[in-house]
Design an enzyme around this catalytic site. Structure first.
Site, mmCIF file in Angstrom:
data_model
loop_
_atom_site.group_PDB
_atom_site.id
_atom_site.type_symbol
_atom_site.label_atom_id
_atom_site.label_comp_id
_atom_site.label_asym_id
_atom_site.label_seq_id
_atom_site.Cartn_x
_atom_site.Cartn_y
_atom_site.Cartn_z
ATOM 1 N N ASP A 51 0.847 -1.201 0.000
ATOM 2 C CA ASP A 51 0.000 0.000 0.000
ATOM 3 C C ASP A 51 0.881 1.249 0.000
ATOM 4 O O ASP A 51 1.716 1.412 0.886
ATOM 5 C CB ASP A 51 -0.896 -0.038 1.249
ATOM 6 C CG ASP A 51 -1.695 1.242 1.422
ATOM 7 O OD1 ASP A 51 -1.940 1.940 0.410
ATOM 8 O OD2 ASP A 51 -2.077 1.548 2.578
ATOM 9 N N ASN B 77 -0.485 4.554 -0.393
ATOM 10 C CA ASN B 77 -1.149 5.810 -0.014
ATOM 11 C C ASN B 77 -1.832 5.746 1.345
ATOM 12 O O ASN B 77 -2.637 6.608 1.688
ATOM 13 C CB ASN B 77 -2.131 6.262 -1.102
ATOM 14 C CG ASN B 77 -3.254 5.259 -1.281
ATOM 15 O OD1 ASN B 77 -3.215 4.170 -0.684
ATOM 16 N ND2 ASN B 77 -4.253 5.619 -2.064
ATOM 17 N N ASP C 114 -4.152 3.914 2.635
ATOM 18 C CA ASP C 114 -5.577 3.596 2.845
ATOM 19 C C ASP C 114 -5.786 2.152 3.303
ATOM 20 O O ASP C 114 -6.920 1.700 3.455
ATOM 21 C CB ASP C 114 -6.398 3.896 1.579
ATOM 22 C CG ASP C 114 -6.042 2.989 0.418
ATOM 23 O OD1 ASP C 114 -5.084 2.182 0.545
ATOM 24 O OD2 ASP C 114 -6.709 3.073 -0.631
ATOM 25 N N ASP D 86 -1.904 -1.397 -3.778
ATOM 26 C CA ASP D 86 -2.253 -0.683 -5.014
ATOM 27 C C ASP D 86 -1.218 -0.953 -6.094
ATOM 28 O O ASP D 86 -0.167 -1.550 -5.848
ATOM 29 C CB ASP D 86 -2.419 0.820 -4.733
ATOM 30 C CG ASP D 86 -1.363 1.346 -3.779
ATOM 31 O OD1 ASP D 86 -0.171 1.144 -4.083
ATOM 32 O OD2 ASP D 86 -1.721 1.928 -2.720
ATOM 33 N N ASP E 57 -10.146 -17.435 -14.897
ATOM 34 C CA ASP E 57 -10.893 -17.836 -13.710
ATOM 35 C C ASP E 57 -11.970 -18.870 -14.059
ATOM 36 O O ASP E 57 -12.782 -18.635 -14.977
ATOM 37 C CB ASP E 57 -11.552 -16.582 -13.112
ATOM 38 C CG ASP E 57 -12.061 -16.802 -11.713
ATOM 39 O OD1 ASP E 57 -11.249 -17.093 -10.825
ATOM 40 O OD2 ASP E 57 -13.293 -16.659 -11.496
ATOM 41 N N GLU F 237 -7.833 -21.886 -14.872
ATOM 42 C CA GLU F 237 -8.079 -22.425 -13.534
ATOM 43 C C GLU F 237 -9.079 -23.555 -13.715
ATOM 44 O O GLU F 237 -10.259 -23.315 -13.975
ATOM 45 C CB GLU F 237 -8.652 -21.343 -12.609
ATOM 46 C CG GLU F 237 -8.698 -21.816 -11.176
ATOM 47 C CD GLU F 237 -9.738 -21.099 -10.342
ATOM 48 O OE1 GLU F 237 -9.645 -21.148 -9.113
ATOM 49 O OE2 GLU F 237 -10.662 -20.499 -10.905
#
Ligand code: TEU
Ligand code: CA
Length: 600
Positions: A67, A69, A71, A75, A245, A299
C-alpha cells in the site's frame, strides 16, 4: 465415497471423449497412451521452446501486496515499487489477480467494468506505469480473465434484469422458478442455491458463486464477442496473456437438469463439463489468442487428470496450461481439513506430470489466494522447522517439469494466520458456509472454525510482510485484513539481508533452474513412490541427469540410492545437509527437511 465413484464415472466418460476426439483429428491416440505409462516421454531440449514454458510466474494479490497511499489497501503503484525486489528474486512474469473496477463482493472476482482499473488500486496511468516498469526489466504481465460471471453492478446486468425483453436479457441465464422455488437444485460455492429470484421480472438468474456474481451466458454469441474484445483491449495495451478464472464453467449443461444427489457436494465436476466448453475455447483461440504471443493458464476447478489434455494439447489450440487442484486440495475437502500422506502427494505429482504428455505443459504451484499457506499445510510451520521445510517445498515445486507459479509471501515462508473467531475472517465464502453449515445446525461452530483455521482462503490473503515496521511495512494506515503477528520474525527485509534465508534459497533455485535445462524440460521419474518419508526423483534430459532428494520429516533418514545411480556432485542444497557428498556414494543421510539437488 459416492462422490469418488461419481468422479470416476465422469473420468471414464471423458477418457472416452478424449480418444474419440483424437481419432477424429487423425492423430495417434498418444494422449491416453501417455496417461497409462509410468514415465512420460521426454520432450526434446528445445532452444525454440515457447517463453511461457521457461517463465517463472509470481502471483500478486494486489489488495494485500503493498500500500503506497496509506488507505490500508495494496495498489498498483505498490507493485511498481517492488519490481526490483521481484526481479532480484528471479521472477520474469507476474500474474496479477483482478485489478478491474469492482464493488468487491469477492475481492475483485466480481467485475463491474472490464476496461477500468479498480479505484482502490489506482488508475490506468498507474497500470501503464507498472507495465512500462516491467517491460524495462524484461518482465511480462498476465492478468486475470474473470468471464464466467460479472458483477451484478456491471452495466450488462443492470440492463439485463430490467425486463424480459431488454436487449441484454440474454447476456445472463434467466429461468422461471419451479413450484415456487429455484429452477433446479444447483448449489452455489458461496452457500445456498445458485439461483436468485429477481423482483423486477420474478425470474431467477444463475450464479455459481455469490449472488453478486451472475453467470454470463456464453450461448449468446454477443457475450463471446464482448469477451474477445476485452481480451484484445488488454493485449493491445501490452499484457502477455491471461489466467482464466473457473474457465471450464462457461459452458452450461443443456436444459440445466437437477444434479444427481451424489454430485451435490462437488458440483464443480458437473459445472465444468458443459457440452460447448471446447468449442468456446477454440473460438477464443482462433479469434484472439492465435493473433498474439500469449501465455494462457486455465483455472481448471472440476477438471480431472484425464480431461486435462483436452484443454492443453497444443494440437487442439485451446490453452497452454491449466491449474490442477488435486495437489493443493490433497489435505482438504472443501472447508474440512483432512490428513494426507507423502505417497499420495507423490502420486499426484506423477499424474500431473503424465497429463502434460508430449503435446501439453503443466503448472507447478503450492499456493494461491484460494488456499492456505504452503508451509502450513505441506511443510512444518513450527518456529524450528519453518525455514527448512519452506525451502524443501520450494525445491520440490521448482524442480518439476512445469511452469512454476509462486504465490506472494511464500518466498518468505509466510504462514497461516492465528484466527480466533468468525469476526477475524473477511471472505465471502466463509459467510456462506457459516449459514449453510453452522446456522443450519449441521456442524458446530467449534468444529467449523477448527477446520477453517487451517483451510481458509484468508490465510493466504493477509498482507505481505515487508519488514519489522508496524503492520509489516505493508501500510502506514489500517490494513484491510490483519497482518500476521509473526511479521517481526518473518519479513522480506531481514531475509533479503540473510544469505541463508528462504528468500535466497528461492533465488538460488531459480538461478540453477535457468541454467539447467533438464530441470525445466527433463523427464521426471519418481524413484520410490511408496517411501513415506523421502521424495526421491530424477530429471533427465539427453545425457544430463539430476537427482532430487527431499526429507519430509523432522528425523534424520538414511536413503539408499537405487542400483546404478551414482552421485557426481551436489548442485544445490537447502542448507540442511551436514555431510558433503562423497562422489559415488550409494547412500545418503538426510537431515530433517533436507532437500538437495545432485548431479548424477
Ligand atoms: O476460484 C475458483 C474456485 O472455485 C475455488 O477455488 C474457490 O475459491 C472456492 O474455494 C470454491 O469453494 C476462483 C477464484 O480464484 C476465486 O478467488 C473466486 O472467488 C472464484 O473463482 C470466483 O470468481
Ligand atoms: Ca492503497
Amino acid at each position: 465415497m459416492q462422490t469418488a465413484s461419481f468422479r470416476r464415472t465422469l473420468s471414464s466418460v471423458m477418457l472416452g471423449a478424449l480418444a474419440i476426439c483424437q481419432t477424429a483429428m487423425g492423430t495417434p491416440n498418444t494422449g491416453s497412451d501417455t496417461a497409462r505409462e509410468d514415465v512420460a516421454k521426454t520432450p526434446a531440449a528445445r532452444p525454440d521452446a515457447p517463453w511461457w514454458k521457461e517463465a517463472v510466474v509470481y502471483q500478486v494479490y494486489p489488495r494485500s501486496f503493498n500500500d503506497t497511499n496509506g488507505d490500508g489497501i495494496g495498489d498498483l503503484n505498490g507493485i511498481t515499487a517492488k519490481l526490483d525486489y521481484l526481479k532480484a528474486l528471479g521472477v520474469d512474469t507476474i500474474w496479477l489477480s483482478p485489478h478491474f473496477d469492482s464493488p468487491n463482493a469477492d475481492n475483485g472476482y466480481d467485475i463491474r467494468d472490464y476496461r477500468k482499473v479498480m479505484s482502490e488500486f489506482g488508475d490506468m496511468d498507474d497500470f501503464e506505469r507498472l507495465l512500462a516498469g516491467m517491460n524495462k526489466r524484461g518482465m511480462r504481465l498476465i492478468i486475470d480473465l474473470v468471464v464466467n460471471h460479472s458483477s451484478d453492478e456491471h452495466r450488462w446486468f443492470v440492463e439485463s434484469r430490467r425486463s424480459k425483453d431488454n436487449p441484454y436479457r440474454d447476456y445472463y441465464t434467466w429461468r422461471d422458478g419451479k413450484d415456487g422455488a429455484a429452477p433446479n437444485n444447483y448449489p452455489s460455492f458461496f452457500g445456498g442455491s445458485a439461483w436468485k429470484k429477481d423482483e423486477a421480472t420474478g425470474q431467477y438468474y444463475l450464479h455459481y458463486f455469490a449472488g453478486k456474481q451472475p453467470d454470463l451466458n456464453w450461448e449468446n454469441p454477443e457475450v463471446r464477442a464482448e469477451v474477445h474484445d476485452i481480451m484484445r483491449f488488454w493485449l493491445d495495451k501490452g499484457v502477455s496473456g491471461f489466467r482464466m478464472d473457473v474457465i471450464p464453467f462457461i459452458s452450461k449443461q443443456d436444459g440445466l437438469p437437477d444434479l444427481p444427489a451424489q454430485a451435490l457436494a462437488h458440483p464443480e465436476f458437473v459445472y465444468a463439463n458443459g457440452p460447448r466448453i471446447h468449442e468456446y475455447l477454440q473460438e477464443m483461440n482462433r479469434e484472439v489468442l492465435s493473433r498474439y504471443d500469449t501465455m494462457t493458464v486455465g483455472e481448471a476447478f472440476g477438471i480431472t487428470f484425464e480431461q486435462a489434455p483436452l484443454f492443453t494439447d497444443a494440437r487442439r489450440h485451446e490453452l497452454n496450461m491449466i491449474f490442477h487442484f488435486d495437489l493443493v486440495r490433497l489435505d482438504r475437502d472443501g472447508w474440512r481439513k483432512k490428513d494426507w500422506t507423502l505417497p499420495e502427494l507423490k502420486a499426484t505429482y506423477a499424474r500431473i506430470d503424465r497429463t502434460g504428455g508430449d503435446h501439453g505443459w503443466n503448472t507447478s504451484f503450492l499456493g494461491n489466494h484460494d488456499n492456505p499457506r504452503a508451509v502450513s499445510h505441506f511443510g512444518d510451520d513450527s518456529p524450528e522447522w519453518r525455514a527448512a521445510s519452506a525451502k524443501a517445498l520450494a525445491t520440490m515445486m521448482l524442480t518439476q517439469r512445469a511452469t512454476p507459479f509462486l504465490y506472494q509471501g511464500d518466498e518468505l515462508g509466510m504462514t497461516n494466520y492465528p484466527f480466533r473467531g468468525l469476526e477475524d475472517y473477511d471472505d465471502v465464502e466463509v459467510k456462506g458456509q457459516w449459514r449453510d453449515f453452522v446456522e443450519s445446525g449441521k456442524v458446530s461452530a467449534d468444529e467449523y472454525l477448527a477446520h477453517l483455521r487451517q483451510t481458509s482462503r484468508d490465510n493466504a490473503r493477509t498482507p505481505m510482510q515487508w519488514s519489522d515496521a508496524p503492520n509489516g511495512g505493508f501500510t502506514t494506515g489500517k490494513p484491510w485484513l490483519a497482518v500476521n503477528p509473526n511479521y517481526p520474525q518473518v519479513n522480506a527485509a531481514s531475509q533479503v539481508d540473510d544469505p541463508g534465508s528462504i528468500y535466497h534459497h528461492y533465488r538460488r533455485l531459480l538461478e540453477v533452474r535457468r541454467q539447467t535445462p533438464a530441470l525445466i524440460h527433463g523427464q521426471f521419474r519418481d524413484l520410490d513412490p511408496a517411501n513415506p518419508k523421502v521424495f526421491a526423483y530424477t530429471r533427465t534430459l539427453d545425457d544430463k541427469r539430476y537427482l532430487v532428494l527431499i526429507n519430509f520429516t523432522r528425523e534424520t533418514v538414511a536413503y539408499d540410492l537405487p542400483e546404478g545411480l551414482k552421485i557426481a556432485a551436489t548442485l544445490l542444497d537447502n542448507g540442511a545437509a551436514q555431510e558433503s557428498m562423497q562422489p559415488g556414494a550409494a547412500s545418503v543421510t538426510l537431515q530433517p527437511w533436507q532437500a538437495t539437488i545432485y548431479r548424477l
